[in-house]
Design an enzyme around this catalytic site. Structure first.
Site, PDB file in Angstrom:
ATOM      1  N   ASN A 137      28.943  -2.236 -95.582  1.00  0.00           N
ATOM      2  CA  ASN A 137      30.128  -2.593 -94.782  1.00  0.00           C
ATOM      3  C   ASN A 137      30.329  -1.625 -93.609  1.00  0.00           C
ATOM      4  O   ASN A 137      31.357  -1.641 -92.959  1.00  0.00           O
ATOM      5  CB  ASN A 137      31.391  -2.612 -95.662  1.00  0.00           C
ATOM      6  CG  ASN A 137      31.730  -1.243 -96.238  1.00  0.00           C
ATOM      7  OD1 ASN A 137      31.034  -0.267 -95.989  1.00  0.00           O
ATOM      8  ND2 ASN A 137      32.808  -1.171 -97.005  1.00  0.00           N
ATOM      9  N   GLU A 153      35.715   4.161 -95.206  1.00  0.00           N
ATOM     10  CA  GLU A 153      35.648   2.705 -95.269  1.00  0.00           C
ATOM     11  C   GLU A 153      36.174   2.082 -93.968  1.00  0.00           C
ATOM     12  O   GLU A 153      36.863   2.756 -93.184  1.00  0.00           O
ATOM     13  CB  GLU A 153      36.501   2.217 -96.451  1.00  0.00           C
ATOM     14  CG  GLU A 153      36.013   2.696 -97.809  1.00  0.00           C
ATOM     15  CD  GLU A 153      34.797   1.920 -98.328  1.00  0.00           C
ATOM     16  OE1 GLU A 153      33.949   1.490 -97.525  1.00  0.00           O
ATOM     17  OE2 GLU A 153      34.699   1.735 -99.558  1.00  0.00           O
TER      18      GLU A 153
END
Ligand code: GLP
Length: 240
Positions: free
Chosen positions: A135, A142
């Site tokens: 991702n 993140e």
């Protein structure tokens, strides 16, 4: 970003290991940043082989790892401290007291602050090894993580929990949080070597190299770092 493409994962990991080994030979007291996950395993294997065969010494080297799971003690077999001992530190002549992995238990806020202080008092990280999540995460930053963050606590995304289940008995066991060097801590590193191989990294590699610089794909910020080399195989580079 400098892009280096290799015909095999073995050639790629050899080249990364050689870059680290040469840096250690040139500067025996190097401050080296290290990573975990499957990507660096071959690199560590090649470093251990070189240490045994050629005697490259790590006695004066200081290391800082990127991250650690929250809730796992250093002796836990799934901790990143354990991973590092198993794959590298136990097989070379580095002093364990000079190896640093963030601590995921105890007073987390204090651990974050102390980790940054330790990096600063070592004079900063000179060479940092990085991987990339599917991702686009780097370390455990993140999508959405601030580009200005130093070491902090991060909630892991479903995607990361799913990808990292391969190291655990089942997905439920994967911790939901991590302590991680922030994007700012990573950008402060003098030189970065990012390893990405396999077809499942092709899309994110394209985004990192060609896409806009955006917090939705944290690794894209490396476009703004002046000294980053990407070590790719044909598969991860296939969409470039
Ligand atoms: C983990 C680590 C990252 C690593 C990423 C990629 O989440 N925190 O530092 O780069 O996974 O893992 P792999 O190399 O297994 O694809």
């Amino acid at each position: 970003m400098q892009i280096k493409k290799f015909d095999s994962v073995e050639a790629l990991t050899e080249a990364v290991a050689k870059t680290i080994i040469n840096a250690v030979k040139k500067k025996p007291d190097l401050v080296l940043g290290l990573s975990t996950g499957s990507s660096p395993i071959g690199v560590y294997k090649a470093m251990v082989k070189d240490h045994i065969e050629n005697g490259t010494s790590y006695k004066q080297v200081t290391t800082f790892n990127l991250d650690e799971y929250v809730g796992l003690a250093p002796m836990d077999s799934n901790s990143y401290r354990h991973f590092m001992n198993e794959h590298l530190f136990d097989h070379i002549d580095i002093l364990k007291s000079q190896t640093h992995v963030p601590l995921g238990i105890g007073n987390l806020e204090e651990n974050c602050q102390k980790y940054e202080e330790k990096i600063n008092s070592a004079g900063g990280i000179q060479l940092q090894l990085l991987g990339i999540g599917t991702n686009g995460h780097i370390a455990f930053n993140e999508p959405g993580a601030s580009f200005d963050a130093l070491t902090h606590i991060e909630n892991l995304t479903e995607d990361t929990i799913f990808s990292n289940r391969k190291f655990f008995e089942n997905e439920e066991q994967v911790p939901r949080q991590a302590i991680t060097m922030g994007i700012k801590s990573i950008l402060n590193c003098e030189k970065i070597l990012l390893v990405a191989y396999g077809a499942n990294k092709a899309k994110v590699v394209k985004g990192m190299v060609e896409g806009p610089v955006t917090t939705s794909l944290p690794a894209s910020i490396l476009q703004k770092h002046g000294n980053t080399s990407l070590f790719l195989d044909q598969e991860s580079a296939s969409m470039l």
